[in-house]
Design a protein around this motif. Structure first.
Motif, mmCIF file in Angstrom:
data_model
loop_
_atom_site.group_PDB
_atom_site.id
_atom_site.type_symbol
_atom_site.label_atom_id
_atom_site.label_comp_id
_atom_site.label_asym_id
_atom_site.label_seq_id
_atom_site.Cartn_x
_atom_site.Cartn_y
_atom_site.Cartn_z
ATOM 1 N N ARG A 33 -5.718 12.663 2.027
ATOM 2 C CA ARG A 33 -4.966 11.407 2.130
ATOM 3 C C ARG A 33 -5.332 10.530 0.942
ATOM 4 O O ARG A 33 -6.501 10.346 0.635
ATOM 5 C CB ARG A 33 -5.310 10.678 3.416
ATOM 6 N N LEU A 49 1.680 -5.383 2.749
ATOM 7 C CA LEU A 49 0.409 -5.868 3.275
ATOM 8 C C LEU A 49 0.434 -7.389 3.437
ATOM 9 O O LEU A 49 0.813 -8.105 2.513
ATOM 10 C CB LEU A 49 -0.730 -5.534 2.311
ATOM 11 N N ALA A 89 -4.558 6.698 -0.807
ATOM 12 C CA ALA A 89 -3.975 5.377 -0.586
ATOM 13 C C ALA A 89 -4.273 4.508 -1.790
ATOM 14 O O ALA A 89 -5.375 4.536 -2.341
ATOM 15 C CB ALA A 89 -4.545 4.746 0.686
ATOM 16 N N GLY A 90 -3.285 3.736 -2.218
ATOM 17 C CA GLY A 90 -3.475 2.839 -3.357
ATOM 18 C C GLY A 90 -2.763 1.522 -3.141
ATOM 19 O O GLY A 90 -1.735 1.471 -2.467
ATOM 20 N N LYS A 91 -3.334 0.466 -3.683
ATOM 21 C CA LYS A 91 -2.744 -0.862 -3.560
ATOM 22 C C LYS A 91 -1.937 -1.182 -4.811
ATOM 23 O O LYS A 91 -2.354 -0.837 -5.912
ATOM 24 C CB LYS A 91 -3.857 -1.906 -3.383
ATOM 25 N N ILE A 107 -9.142 14.069 5.637
ATOM 26 C CA ILE A 107 -8.960 13.965 7.088
ATOM 27 C C ILE A 107 -9.414 15.268 7.743
ATOM 28 O O ILE A 107 -8.992 16.355 7.343
ATOM 29 C CB ILE A 107 -7.480 13.662 7.421
ATOM 30 N N ASP A 139 -9.288 10.274 0.795
ATOM 31 C CA ASP A 139 -9.962 10.652 2.039
ATOM 32 C C ASP A 139 -9.661 12.102 2.392
ATOM 33 O O ASP A 139 -8.596 12.620 2.040
ATOM 34 C CB ASP A 139 -9.462 9.774 3.195
ATOM 35 N N SER A 199 -12.896 11.155 6.667
ATOM 36 C CA SER A 199 -11.932 10.073 6.428
ATOM 37 C C SER A 199 -12.153 8.865 7.326
ATOM 38 O O SER A 199 -11.865 7.743 6.937
ATOM 39 C CB SER A 199 -10.509 10.588 6.639
ATOM 40 N N VAL A 200 -12.662 9.075 8.519
ATOM 41 C CA VAL A 200 -12.715 7.975 9.482
ATOM 42 C C VAL A 200 -14.038 7.213 9.392
ATOM 43 O O VAL A 200 -14.058 5.994 9.360
ATOM 44 C CB VAL A 200 -12.470 8.503 10.913
ATOM 45 N N HIS A 201 -15.150 7.947 9.314
ATOM 46 C CA HIS A 201 -16.462 7.291 9.236
ATOM 47 C C HIS A 201 -16.983 7.195 7.806
ATOM 48 O O HIS A 201 -18.086 6.691 7.594
ATOM 49 C CB HIS A 201 -17.492 8.027 10.111
ATOM 50 N N ARG A 202 -16.235 7.707 6.847
ATOM 51 C CA ARG A 202 -16.630 7.707 5.434
ATOM 52 C C ARG A 202 -17.898 8.545 5.202
ATOM 53 O O ARG A 202 -18.531 8.477 4.148
ATOM 54 C CB ARG A 202 -16.855 6.273 4.901
ATOM 55 N N THR A 203 -18.292 9.299 6.200
ATOM 56 C CA THR A 203 -19.447 10.205 6.089
ATOM 57 C C THR A 203 -19.370 11.150 7.286
ATOM 58 O O THR A 203 -18.663 10.872 8.249
ATOM 59 C CB THR A 203 -20.786 9.444 6.135
ATOM 60 N N ILE A 215 0.862 -1.175 0.000
ATOM 61 C CA ILE A 215 0.000 0.000 0.000
ATOM 62 C C ILE A 215 0.901 1.228 0.000
ATOM 63 O O ILE A 215 1.871 1.299 0.745
ATOM 64 C CB ILE A 215 -0.968 -0.012 1.206
ATOM 65 N N ARG A 266 -7.906 5.067 -3.017
ATOM 66 C CA ARG A 266 -8.836 5.645 -2.055
ATOM 67 C C ARG A 266 -8.422 7.074 -1.736
ATOM 68 O O ARG A 266 -7.258 7.339 -1.486
ATOM 69 C CB ARG A 266 -8.832 4.801 -0.789
#
Lengths: 103, 440
Positions: free
Chosen positions: B379, B418, B381-383, B357, B355, B361-365, B318, B353
């Motif tokens: 933020r 990961l 993030a990518g796999k 912050i 986000d 970012s934490v609850h997605r809503t 990640i 993804r």
């Protein structure tokens, strides 16, 4: 009157794979029937629609008293490979407590 | 037979604080100290370390914890039970012996092995999470079965001062000394259910005594800086009174006990361990004094014939990048940055993804009822299959400095390897638990 669950209850989140568990514990036992009546599995599913994509099961524990919600497919793949910030979903207890009910 | 025995829990996860365990040993008048240090994924990471160096693969903090505790454990005659052996209990036991020799102490260590079932797994077994073969998830790196008290009891029957295991079910670390001390039958499932509740309440250490509980003005916890970890005085009938060392910080109340009783519990009437299927629904919690709670009433049914196996697999890498925006229109500038990154990376990352912050970012809503924040942190993030490809995420975020919206600051970039976890079941008679003694 509209109140937040935060006003009358506390919660702790836990995780197992991609499943999220949320307890809901009233500060006073007198509020337990109110929680049972309004915080149904369906109502929580609606409240957490953007977070939980799977089924939600509610368990009642009148002895404590407390409710336990088990939410499937709630952690975008689970703690180990999720790209989200809070991979465990540990902060989601406070997402549940944002839910509003009528007192 | 003693009327009750006292078991303390000095660590609830691998990275837990060191001091509370020392306080428990020095002042807690314990018979047993348990250190629970092995999360689902921890053991897969430990297997990877063992593969690189056969003398490693145990808990990274083992040396520091043992150096701190060993003299006091021996002086106070407290037996230590811990899963810090992780992927390599034999090497962990040898390490403890080495430490004892360095400190001129005499110690006997029992290493419990048998949980490593990697050689028994073909990859064609069905993963419980995906209903597909295990090897579909990725190259497998580890497979460890959750063993129960039957693996630990032979070690307790020796004169070992320290019992070190790999993967065992967390509550079994606590149930084993109870069965050993009181001679409970392995067929008395109500008794084992009650002992499992004791273990479940203790296993996360500070989470019973006010850790992970405080909410200022709502759930206040005194002196959290010196949070004490819990112990239980368990009677021969399984009834337990939970407490903590006088003078330590934190709080142990009905509220903290309720939160911990339900923590990570799926069906409260069927809490499955290798020892018993425990029923928590009849548990009665009673406040019996300041920072003192009594638990009784758990029931149980026969243990399962199968054991859960945690299987680790390589899940790639990640890559992450972060950058902050503050002041007027901060959220919109961050969103513009996010859109730019999306366009620049979407062809090279199938799983990306973005986000915000400080917002969602934490609850997605944010449930639509919170105002825009003064500052916001983007933020991304990518796999990726390789570390090199994962690095692109952070590089593109950093490049927003001169190729993105106004006022970006504090860019950071990270790459993580990961290891994923899936589970399967194995028949328990395929395992052969073993005890190996080490002396110093």
């Amino acid at each position: 009157m509209t109140i937040k669950l935060y006003d009358i209850a506390h919660s702790r989140a836990g995780d197992k794979g991609n499943t999220l568990t949320l307890s809901l514990i009233p500060y006073t036992a007198e509020d337990y029937p109110l929680l049972c009546a309004q915080v149904t599995a369906e109502a929580v599913k609606q409240h957490l629609a953007e977070i939980v994509s799977g089924e939600i099961t509610r368990y009642e524990l009148p002895n404590l008293p407390a409710l336990q919600f088990v939410c499937q497919q709630a952690l975008t793949g689970g703690v180990t490979t999720s790209l989200t910030m809070d991979t465990h979903g540990k902060s989601l207890s406070y997402a549940l407590l944002e839910m509003c009910i009528q007192s | 037979m003693k009327p009750s025995i006292r078991i303390g829990c000095g660590a609830g996860f691998s990275g837990d604080r060191l001091e509370p365990a020392l306080v428990l040993v020095q002042q807690g008048e314990l018979a047993y100290l348990v250190l629970e240090c092995l999360a689902e994924r921890t053991i897969a990471l430990a297997q990877k370390r063992k593969r690189q160096d056969a003398t490693l693969g145990y808990d990274p903090l083992l040396e520091r914890r043992i150096e701190t505790l060993l003299p006091h454990l021996l002086e106070k005659k407290v037996r230590l039970i811990t899963n810090m052996g992780a992927a390599n209990p034999l090497a962990a036991a040898q390490k403890i012996v080495d430490i004892a020799q360095r400190l001129s102490l005499s110690v006997t260590v029992a290493a419990v092995t048998g949980d490593d079932v990697f050689s028994l797994i073909s990859g064609s077994e069905t993963a419980l999470e995906t209903s597909k073969p295990l090897s579909d998830s990725g190259p497998l790196v580890s497979a460890n079965a959750y063993m129960g008290i039957d693996a630990i009891l032979p070690a307790l029957a020796t004169d070992a001062d320290i019992i070190i295991t790999g993967r065992v079910a967390d509550p079994s670390l606590f149930l084993a000394p109870l069965v050993h001390a009181f001679g409970w039958s392995l067929e008395d499932f109500d008794q084992l259910g009650q002992g499992t509740v004791v273990g479940h309440l203790l296993e996360c250490a500070g989470q019973l005594t006010g850790g992970y509980f405080a909410d200022p003005g709502r759930k206040d916890v005194p002196d959290m800086a010196h949070l004490g970890h819990p112990f239980a005085d368990v009677s021969a009938d399984g009834t337990a009174i939970f407490g903590k060392v006088a003078g330590t910080g934190g709080v142990l109340s009905l509220a903290t006990a309720k939160e911990q009783l339900l923590y990570e519990v799926m069906d409260p009437s069927r809490y499955i361990t290798p020892d018993v299927v425990a029923d928590f629904t009849q548990v009665r919690l009673t406040a019996t004094g300041p920072n003192q709670v009594r638990a009784s009433g758990a029931r149980g049914q026969a243990r399962p014939d199968t054991l859960k196996v945690s299987v680790g697999y390589e899940a790639g890498f990640i890559g992450e990048g972060e950058i902050s925006y503050a002041g007027s229109n901060a959220l919109n500038r961050a969103k513009l940055a996010g859109a730019i990154i999306q366009e620049r990376l979407q062809d090279r990352f199938s799983d990306l993804r973005i986000d915000y912050i400080g917002s969602t970012s934490v609850h997605r809503t944010n449930f639509g009822h919170f105002p825009d924040p003064y500052e916001i942190r983007l933020r991304v993030a990518g796999k990726a299959q390789t570390a090199q490809q994962a690095a692109l995420v952070g590089e593109e975020v950093e490049a927003l400095y001169t190729n993105g919206p106004a006022g970006g600051g504090g860019a950071r970039k990270y790459i993580h390897e990961l290891v994923g976890i899936v589970s399967t079941l194995i028949n328990r008679n395929q395992l052969t638990p073993q005890v190996t003694l080490f002396h110093a």
